[in-house]
Design an enzyme around this catalytic site. Structure first.
Site, PDB file in Angstrom:
ATOM      1  N   PRO A  89     -38.998  79.710  49.739  1.00 42.47           N
ATOM      2  CA  PRO A  89     -39.239  79.193  48.382  1.00 42.47           C
ATOM      3  C   PRO A  89     -40.645  78.644  48.204  1.00 42.47           C
ATOM      4  CG  PRO A  89     -37.485  77.953  49.507  1.00 42.47           C
ATOM      5  CD  PRO A  89     -37.894  79.052  50.427  1.00 42.47           C
ATOM      6  N   GLU A 116     -32.760  75.001  57.131  1.00 36.30           N
ATOM      7  CA  GLU A 116     -33.678  74.337  56.190  1.00 36.30           C
ATOM      8  C   GLU A 116     -35.034  75.034  56.093  1.00 36.30           C
ATOM      9  OE1 GLU A 116     -32.632  71.859  54.088  1.00 36.30           O
ATOM     10  OE2 GLU A 116     -30.774  72.500  55.062  1.00 36.30           O
ATOM     11  N   ARG A 153     -36.751 101.800  44.505  1.00 36.83           N
ATOM     12  CA  ARG A 153     -36.668 102.548  43.241  1.00 36.83           C
ATOM     13  C   ARG A 153     -38.027 103.037  42.756  1.00 36.83           C
ATOM     14  NH1 ARG A 153     -33.671 100.979  39.503  1.00 36.83           N
ATOM     15  NH2 ARG A 153     -34.996 101.134  37.699  1.00 36.83           N
ATOM     16  N   ASP A 168     -41.969 103.529  33.973  1.00 35.90           N
ATOM     17  CA  ASP A 168     -43.422 103.543  33.820  1.00 35.90           C
ATOM     18  C   ASP A 168     -43.842 102.844  32.536  1.00 35.90           C
ATOM     19  OD1 ASP A 168     -43.692 104.849  36.125  1.00 35.90           O
ATOM     20  OD2 ASP A 168     -44.071 106.824  35.261  1.00 35.90           O
TER      21      ASP A 168
HETATM   22  N1  ADE Z   1     -35.116  81.393  50.912  1.00 34.28           N
HETATM   23  C1  ADE Z   1     -34.429  80.408  50.319  1.00 34.28           C
HETATM   24  N2  ADE Z   1     -34.704  80.325  49.011  1.00 34.28           N
HETATM   25  C2  ADE Z   1     -35.613  81.323  48.754  1.00 34.28           C
HETATM   26  C3  ADE Z   1     -36.300  81.763  47.589  1.00 34.28           C
HETATM   27  N3  ADE Z   1     -36.133  81.170  46.401  1.00 34.28           N
HETATM   28  N4  ADE Z   1     -37.158  82.791  47.719  1.00 34.28           N
HETATM   29  C4  ADE Z   1     -37.351  83.374  48.911  1.00 34.28           C
HETATM   30  N5  ADE Z   1     -36.733  83.015  50.041  1.00 34.28           N
HETATM   31  C5  ADE Z   1     -35.876  81.989  49.969  1.00 34.28           C
END
Ligand code: ADE
Length: 218
Positions: A89, A116, A153, A168
């Protein structure tokens, strides 16, 4: 041929999504290869430990550096020109532009965390950190699956020409798609816009472009 490698503690997570629909077809056609590498196989101790508690205290467990870095090295040995991406994240935001960038590479390695997060030193061994958005998943796997699906894709030969033409017109301008309708003409009191039933192709095209512009502006 595009080579994808998934570094994960849960390879089974990917089984059914990759056995359905477009990814299944692309794999069967030999357009993409997908290989899962089990991070736990690279644990050093007899208990195959891949996580540990954080220095400084605090809740939760972290991915240990030794097995993760060994798994990254194994991935780079198998595919020396791969681009290693850590899903986290705190990474840069994923986008269609990123999917296009990855599609044009020889292959990608997606590193999925659990617990975590990762020991910070692991970041030095990846090429990029990527986030799906400002929310926390229980692991990197759903994020990696989205990234992989969006690349697949885009690979030449995966979508039919009609499908890829739509794609496209959507991606080139970075503008949102127009609204779509199919039968029936009336559904629970909601009508299909009459212009779409008019048979006037110039009017339909104008209406669609205007709808796209309005949506994108909104
Ligand atoms: N791992 C946990 N949350 C995530 C997220 N929002 N984006 C990418 N990997 C993650």
């Amino acid at each position: 041929m595009f080579h994808a490698q998934l570094l994960t503690l849960f390879p089974a997570f990917f089984d059914s999504p990759l056995a359905c629909s477009i990814p299944k077809r692309a794999i069967a056609a030999g357009i993409v290869t997908v290989e899962c590498i089990q991070i736990r196989d690279f644990a050093l101790d007899k208990h195959k430990k891949v996580d540990d508690s954080p220095y400084g205290g605090g809740p939760g467990m972290l991915m240990k550096p030794e097995p993760v870095v060994a798994a990254i090295r194994a991935a780079r040995e198998k595919q020396p020109d791969t681009h290693v991406v850590m899903l986290t994240p705190s990474g840069g935001r994923f986008s269609q532009a990123k999917a296009i960038e990855y599609r044009d590479m020889p292959g990608i390695t997606l590193l999925c965390g659990r617990y975590e997060g990762f020991d910070e030193r692991i970041c030095d061994y990846v090429d990029e950190q990527l986030s799906m958005g400002d929310y926390v998943l229980s692991g990197g796997e759903p994020a990696a699956l989205s990234v992989l699906d969006s690349i697949i894709r885009l690979l030449p030969g995966v979508l039919g020409s009609a499908e890829s033409a739509v794609l496209d017109s959507f991606t080139e301008e970075g503008i949102l798609d127009w609204p779509h309708y199919t039968r029936p003409e009336q559904f629970e009191g909601k009508d299909v816009p009459s212009v779409l039933l008019s048979g006037n192709h110039a009017d339909i095209e104008r209406w669609r472009q205007e709808q796209s512009r309005q949506r994108s502006r909104r």
